[in-house]
Design an enzyme around this catalytic site. Structure first.
Site, mmCIF file in Angstrom:
data_model
loop_
_atom_site.group_PDB
_atom_site.id
_atom_site.type_symbol
_atom_site.label_atom_id
_atom_site.label_comp_id
_atom_site.label_asym_id
_atom_site.label_seq_id
_atom_site.Cartn_x
_atom_site.Cartn_y
_atom_site.Cartn_z
ATOM 1 N N TRP A 190 0.928 -0.891 -0.238
ATOM 2 C CA TRP A 190 -0.021 -0.121 -0.214
ATOM 3 C C TRP A 190 0.751 0.826 -0.064
ATOM 4 O O TRP A 190 2.275 1.080 0.072
ATOM 5 C CB TRP A 190 -1.100 0.315 1.293
ATOM 6 C CG TRP A 190 -2.456 0.785 0.736
ATOM 7 C CD1 TRP A 190 -2.471 1.455 1.431
ATOM 8 C CD2 TRP A 190 -3.519 -0.391 -0.010
ATOM 9 N NE1 TRP A 190 -3.780 2.106 0.880
ATOM 10 C CE2 TRP A 190 -4.216 0.784 -0.105
ATOM 11 C CE3 TRP A 190 -3.659 -1.261 -0.424
ATOM 12 C CZ2 TRP A 190 -5.092 0.098 -0.788
ATOM 13 C CZ3 TRP A 190 -4.826 -1.688 -1.121
ATOM 14 C CH2 TRP A 190 -5.958 -0.958 -0.700
ATOM 15 N N ASP A 191 0.604 2.912 0.205
ATOM 16 C CA ASP A 191 1.142 3.501 -0.094
ATOM 17 C C ASP A 191 1.981 3.663 1.387
ATOM 18 O O ASP A 191 2.497 4.462 1.394
ATOM 19 C CB ASP A 191 0.552 5.191 -1.011
ATOM 20 C CG ASP A 191 -0.754 5.078 0.335
ATOM 21 O OD1 ASP A 191 -0.651 4.463 1.174
ATOM 22 O OD2 ASP A 191 -0.991 6.555 -0.376
ATOM 23 N N TRP A 192 1.570 2.920 1.881
ATOM 24 C CA TRP A 192 2.350 3.165 3.868
ATOM 25 C C TRP A 192 2.648 1.833 4.369
ATOM 26 O O TRP A 192 3.258 1.674 4.872
ATOM 27 C CB TRP A 192 1.827 3.593 4.581
ATOM 28 C CG TRP A 192 0.069 2.933 4.614
ATOM 29 C CD1 TRP A 192 -0.701 3.912 4.211
ATOM 30 C CD2 TRP A 192 -0.171 2.008 4.740
ATOM 31 N NE1 TRP A 192 -1.868 3.483 3.751
ATOM 32 C CE2 TRP A 192 -1.771 1.963 4.773
ATOM 33 C CE3 TRP A 192 -0.240 1.433 4.772
ATOM 34 C CZ2 TRP A 192 -2.834 1.218 4.043
ATOM 35 C CZ3 TRP A 192 -0.810 -0.894 5.722
ATOM 36 C CH2 TRP A 192 -2.609 -0.208 4.615
ATOM 37 N N ASN A 456 -13.392 1.561 0.853
ATOM 38 C CA ASN A 456 -13.392 2.233 0.526
ATOM 39 C C ASN A 456 -12.958 2.632 -1.080
ATOM 40 O O ASN A 456 -11.831 2.380 -1.455
ATOM 41 C CB ASN A 456 -11.746 2.141 1.292
ATOM 42 C CG ASN A 456 -10.484 3.835 1.397
ATOM 43 O OD1 ASN A 456 -11.139 4.097 2.041
ATOM 44 N ND2 ASN A 456 -9.984 3.127 0.522
ATOM 45 N N GLU A 457 -13.820 3.769 -1.243
ATOM 46 C CA GLU A 457 -13.110 4.949 -2.150
ATOM 47 C C GLU A 457 -13.910 4.375 -3.256
ATOM 48 O O GLU A 457 -13.242 4.735 -4.662
ATOM 49 C CB GLU A 457 -11.910 5.834 -1.750
ATOM 50 C CG GLU A 457 -11.785 6.179 -1.116
ATOM 51 C CD GLU A 457 -9.394 6.618 -0.994
ATOM 52 O OE1 GLU A 457 -8.964 6.235 -1.383
ATOM 53 O OE2 GLU A 457 -9.517 7.595 -0.478
ATOM 54 N N GLU A 554 -11.631 11.253 5.994
ATOM 55 C CA GLU A 554 -10.310 11.051 5.858
ATOM 56 C C GLU A 554 -9.540 12.264 5.346
ATOM 57 O O GLU A 554 -9.638 13.204 4.329
ATOM 58 C CB GLU A 554 -9.578 10.059 4.391
ATOM 59 C CG GLU A 554 -9.614 8.538 5.009
ATOM 60 C CD GLU A 554 -9.084 7.530 3.823
ATOM 61 O OE1 GLU A 554 -8.017 8.434 3.409
ATOM 62 O OE2 GLU A 554 -9.824 6.491 3.817
HETATM 63 C C1 BMA Z 1 -6.200 7.306 1.252
HETATM 64 C C2 BMA Z 1 -6.713 5.769 1.890
HETATM 65 C C3 BMA Z 1 -5.718 5.131 1.874
HETATM 66 C C4 BMA Z 1 -3.968 5.887 1.636
HETATM 67 C C5 BMA Z 1 -4.140 7.798 2.482
HETATM 68 C C6 BMA Z 1 -2.770 8.138 1.983
HETATM 69 O O1 BMA Z 1 -7.187 7.277 -0.090
HETATM 70 O O2 BMA Z 1 -8.375 5.192 1.787
HETATM 71 O O3 BMA Z 1 -6.146 3.997 0.483
HETATM 72 O O4 BMA Z 1 -3.761 4.732 2.087
HETATM 73 O O5 BMA Z 1 -5.880 7.386 1.412
HETATM 74 O O6 BMA Z 1 -2.672 7.726 0.391
#
Ligand code: BMA
Length: 774
Positions: A190-192, A456-457, A554
C-alpha cells in the site's frame, strides 16, 4: 501428557456421556515448501513468514530491504500438515466437523488423504463435515497455493474485460491483481505498507464432535421500539440437529440486573435450524444505555441463555448486552443545499472525532490483545471517540471490538474492499456472500460498531475515472459495482442486521448517491455524505484550503517515524533522507519531497554539518509539520460544526488518516512504536522560521517513579516550541508530547508498556525542541 481436550458440555443425569467435545489443533504443525526442499515446524495460528523467522531461516522481515529479499516466501506454494490422535472415542459421535476460524487464503484440505474441501477467502470461517473420514489417529494437510499466483490466474481467466487496477504503482513495490483474491488488500502493498502476502492458518482450528444437536452460532441485537418506548432483544441461534427425531425443550433467557427472565418452548426439526427469540425488557425497568467515550458510561448487562433440551442436553451461553441506538441523519439544512450527514447515538447528535485504523502488523500472529489494548487505550486517552476500520485491511479480531465496546470507541466498519474495481463472477460473489454473512453474525452484537460501509473509495475510483475507463465501457463497471455492494452486500446487511445504518462506500453522498442510482457524479461533494481530502501542495496553515464538508472521514499528511524506530530496521549507511533505504521505504510517489516542501513553508530546514544530525532533525521536523497540519485541519472541521459559510458547513465528523502504522516507514500515522503525539492548543502569530529572538533551550529532566508510572520533571532555560521527549526503544506513552513549553517547568508522565526502570529511562532519554535546529 497434556491433552488438548476441552469438555464443553456435559449431559445431566447419571451414566450419560458428553453431548459435545472439542479438540483443538492449535500448536505445532509441520510446514513444507512446494518442492519439499524446506521443512520446518510452525505454530498455528501463524504464518509461513513467522515460522521461518522463528526457526532462524529468515531475518526480521521488516529489516532494510527484506520485503523484497523475502518475496520468494509468498510466491511458493506451502503445505501445512499434522498427525494427531484424538483422545476420545470418535466412533461414538454422530457428527464430526473440522472448524477453521481463519485460513490465509487459498488452500485445498486433505483429511486422512481425502480431499474434504477448499478455501479461497481469509475472512470466512470454514466448517467441513469429516464424520466419514475421521479415525482415532489422523492426518490433516492444507495445501496452499500462493495468493499472488492465484490472483494472477483469476485475473487471466477473467477474459471478458479487464478489472483494474492490474498492479499497484511501482513505488509501492507490490504484487498485482489483489482485487481477485479475498485477502487483506494491503498485504500486496500500500502507499504506507510493504508487500507480505502471507500464507498460513491465521486463526483457531479444531475438531468438534456432537450427538443430538449442536449450537453452531449465537448472536443478538438490542432494538429500541420508539413508539412503545421500550427495549427488545433479538436473539438468533443456529443449530445443527443430527438426531433423527425432533428435539424439544425450553430456552431460558436471563438478564438479572434488568430483572428479566423469560422462558420459551422450542422444537428443533432435524437438519440446520434457526431459533429466533424476542425478549422484551419491561418498561418499568431503567435500562442504562451504552455511550461513546466522553458522553457517558459504557454500561453493559450480563445475560445467560440456557437451552434445556430433550434427553437432559443443556447448552448455556453467556454474553454482555449493551443497549444503544444509532441513527444516521440525512436531512435538509437551513441555508445550505444538500443534506446533513451525522450520527445520533441514543437520540443525541455526536461529533465523531478520531482516526482511521489499519492492520497493526503484516503478520497477524504478532498482534496480541495486549497490543490492541495499549493502542485503543491511547485512542481514548487522546480524547478520540471513533475509529474507522478501513476497507483495505482486515475485519479485526474479536478482542478489538470487545475493547472498543468497553472503552466507548465508536467503530465505522468498512467491508474489506479498497481502491479498486472488483469482479462479480458467481464464484467471487459466493465467496463474498459467505464472508459478509459470517462477519455480520460475528460482529453485530457489538454496540461500538455504528455503521457498515461497503468499501473504501471505490465509488470515487469509478466515478472520478481513476483507471481511465472509456465512457462507453463505464456501464459494465457500474453494473458490477451495484451487483457487489448493493444487490449482494447491502441486501445481506439489511437481512442480517437492523441495528445500524449501511452506506455503500466511503466517501459517498449517502442519500444523494442512492438517488443517482448508487453512484454519484462527485462522491466527494461538500453538500452530502462524507469526504476524503488530501492536499500536499497548499499551505496547511491556511484553513481556507480545507473542504467545509458534512463529514471528513479521511485527511492527513505524512511524516517519518522517529529515529529510534527506524534504527532497529536499518544500518548506518541508510541514515540520510536521500539514502536508498529512505527512498525504498517511501511508498507514496513524491512523498519525501512533499514533506520537506510543506515543512519549508513555515520552518527553516535542518542545515547541520553533521549528516546524522541533519537526518534526525529532518525526521523531527516532518513530525512537527504533520502535527501542525493535522491540528489546523482538525480544528477547522471542529469549528465548522456550528457554522454555515458560503452555504457550506455543519461538519459532524473528523477522522484523520491514519492512527497506526504497519511497519517502520514514512506514513500518515500519528502513533509509531507505540508513542502518542498529542497536540496541545496555541496560536502562532508568525511562521516559526520568521520568529526572532528564539534562543537555544537547555531542557533537563528529573525522572522519578510512582508505582507503574514514571514522572518527568522538566525544566527549560528558554521558550521551547515542539518539545519532543524520546526514550528510544522503550515502549510506552507520554501523557503529552510535541508541546510548546512556555513555562520554566512542566511535569509529564510516562506510562511504560513493558517493565522498565528509572536507570534505563535515564540512559535512553533524549529531548529535542525546535531551538536545537535553529
Ligand atoms: C486514502 C486511503 C488509503 C491511503 C490514504 C493515503 O486513499 O483510503 O488508501 O493510504 O488515502 O494516501
Amino acid at each position: 501428557m497434556r491433552l488438548h481436550l476441552l469438555l464443553l458440555l456435559a449431559l445431566c443425569g447419571a451414566g450419560t456421556t458428553a453431548a459435545e467435545l472439542s479438540y483443538s489443533l492449535r500448536g505445532n504443525w509441520s510446514i513444507c515448501n512446494g518442492n519439499g526442499s524446506l521443512e520446518l515446524p510452525g505454530a498455528v495460528p501463524g504464518c509461513v513468514h513467522s515460522a521461518l523467522f522463528q526457526q532462524g531461516l529468515i531475518q526480521d522481515s521488516y529489516y532494510r530491504f527484506n520485503d523484497l529479499n523475502y518475496r520468494w516466501v509468498s510466491l511458493d506454494n506451502w503445505t501445512y500438515s499434522k498427525e494427531f490422535k484424538i483422545p476420545f472415542e470418535i466412533s461414538k459421535w454422530q457428527k464430526v466437523n473440522l472448524i477453521l476460524e481463519g485460513v490465509d487464503t487459498v488452500s485445498k484440505i486433505l483429511f486422512n488423504e481425502v480431499t474434504i474441501g477448499e478455501t479461497d477467502n481469509m475472512f470466512n470461517r470454514y466448517s467441513f463435515d469429516i464424520t466419514n473420514v475421521v479415525r482415532d489417529v489422523n492426518s490433516i494437510e492444507l495445501r496452499f497455493q500462493s495468493a499472488v499466483l492465484y490472483a494472477a490466474q483469476q485475473s487471466k481467466a477473467h477474459t471478458r474485460y479487464q478489472v483494474p487496477p492490474d498492479c499497484p504503482p511501482l513505488v509501492q513495490k507490490g504484487e498485482c491483481h489483489v482485487n481477485f483474491v479475498r485477502k487483506e488488500q494491503c498485504s500486496f502493498s500500500w502507499d504506507w505498507g510493504p508487500s507480505f502476502p502471507t500464507q498460513g492458518i491465521w486463526k483457531d482450528v479444531r475438531i468438534e464432535a456432537y450427538n443430538i444437536c449442536h449450537l453452531n452460532y449465537f448472536t443478538f441485537s438490542p432494538i429500541y421500539d420508539k413508539s412503545a418506548q421500550e427495549w427488545n432483544l433479538e436473539i438468533e441461534s443456529t443449530f445443527d440437529v443430527v438426531s433423527s427425531k425432533p428435539v424439544g425443550g425450553q430456552v431460558i433467557v436471563a438478564i438479572p440486573k434488568l430483572q428479566t427472565q423469560q422462558t420459551y418452548n422450542i422444537e428443533l426439526q432435524p437438519g440446520k435450524r434457526i431459533v429466533e427469540l424476542f425478549v422484551n425488557i419491561s418498561k418499568n425497568i431503567t435500562v442504562e444505555t451504552w455511550w461513546p467515550h466522553g458522553h457517558g458510561n459504557q454500561t453493559g448487562y450480563n445475560m445467560t441463555v440456557l437451552f434445556e433440551l430433550d434427553g437432559g442436553l443443556n447448552i448455556e451461553k453467556s454474553a454482555k448486552v449493551y443497549f444503544r441506538t444509532v441513527e444516521l441523519i440525512e436531512e435538509p439544512i437551513k441555508g445550505s443545499p444538500g443534506l446533513s450527514f451525522y450520527f445520533k447515538i441514543n437520540g443525541f447528535p455526536i461529533f465523531l472525532k478520531g482516526s482511521n485504523w489499519i492492520p497493526a502488523d503484516s503478520f497477524q500472529d504478532r498482534v496480541t490483545s495486549e497490543l490492541l489494548r495499549l493502542l485503543l487505550q491511547s485512542v481514548v486517552d487522546a480524547n478520540m471517540n471513533t475509529l474507522r476500520v478501513w476497507g483495505g485491511g482486515i475485519y479485526e479480531q474479536d478482542e478489538f471490538y470487545e475493547l472498543c465496546d468497553e472503552l466507548g470507541i465508536m467503530v465505522w466498519q468498512d467491508f474489506m474492499f479498497a481502491c479498486a474495481l472488483y469482479p462479480t463472477d458467481q464464484g467471487f460473489l459466493d465467496s463474498v456472500t459467505a464472508e459478509v454473512a459470517y462477519q455480520i453474525k460475528r460482529l453485530k452484537s457489538h454496540p461500538s460498531i455504528i455503521i457498515w460501509s461497503g468499501n473504501n473509495e471505490n465509488e470515487e475510483a469509478l466515478m472520478m475515472n481513476w483507471y481511465h475507463i472509456s465512457f462507453t465501457d463505464r456501464p459494465i463497471y457500474i453494473k458490477d459495482y451495484v451487483t457487489l455492494y448493493v444487490k449482494n452486500i447491502r441486501e445481506l446487511v439489511l437481512a442480517g442486521d437492523k441495528s445500524r445504518p449501511f452506506i455503500t462506500s466511503s466517501p459517498t453522498n449517502g442519500a444523494e448517491t442512492v438517488a443517482e442510482g448508487w453512484v454519484s457524479q462527485n462522491p466527494n461533494s461538500n453538500y452530502f455524505g462524507d469526504v476524503h481530502f488530501y492536499d500536499y501542495i497548499s499551505d496547511c496553515w491556511n484553513w481556507k484550503v480545507f473542504p467545509k464538508a458534512r463529514f471528513a472521514s479521511e485527511y492527513g499528511y505524512q511524516s517519518w517515524p522517529s529515529f529510534s524506530t527506524l534504527e532497529k530496521v536499518s544500518s548506518t549507511e541508510d541514515w540520510s533522507f536521500n539514502s536508498k533505504f529512505s527512498l525504498h521505504r517511501q511508498h507514496h510517489e513524491g512523498g519525501n519531497k512533499q514533506m520537506l516542501y510543506q515543512a519549508g513553508l513555515h520552518f527553516k530546514l535542518p542545515q547541520s554539518t553533521d549528516p546524522l544530525r541533519t537526518f534526525k532533525d529532518t525526521i523531527y521536523l516532518t513530525q512537527v509539520m504533520q502535527a501542525q497540519c493535522v491540528k489546523t485541519e482538525t480544528e477547522f472541521y471542529r469549528r465548522s460544526r456550528s457554522e454555515i459559510v458560503d452555504q457550506q458547513g455543519h461538519t459532524m465528523g473528523a477522522l484523520y488518516w491514519q492512527l497506526n502504522d504497519i511497519w517502520q516507514a514514512p506514513s500518515w500515522a500519528s502513533l509509531a512504536d507505540h508513542e502518542l503525539l498529542s497536540p496541545t492548543n496555541y496560536h502562532f502569530l508568525s511562521s516559526p522560521k520568521e520568529a526572532v529572538g528564539l534562543c537555544k533551550a537547555q531542557i533537563t529532566a528529573i525522572i522519578s517513579q510512582q508505582g507503574d508510572v514514571f514522572v518527568f520533571d522538566l525544566e527549560t532555560s528558554a521558550v521551547a516550541p515542539f518539545v519532543w521527549l524520546d526514550v528510544g526503544s522503550i515502549p510506552g506513552r507520554f501523557s503529552d508530547n510535541g508541546f510548546l513549553m512556555t513555562e520554566k517547568t512542566r511535569t509529564i508522565l510516562f506510562y511504560p508498556w513493558e517493565p522498565t526502570s528509572k536507570n534505563e529511562l535515564e540512559r535512553s532519554f533524549h529531548v529535542t525542541s525546535l531551538t536545537d535546529i535553529y
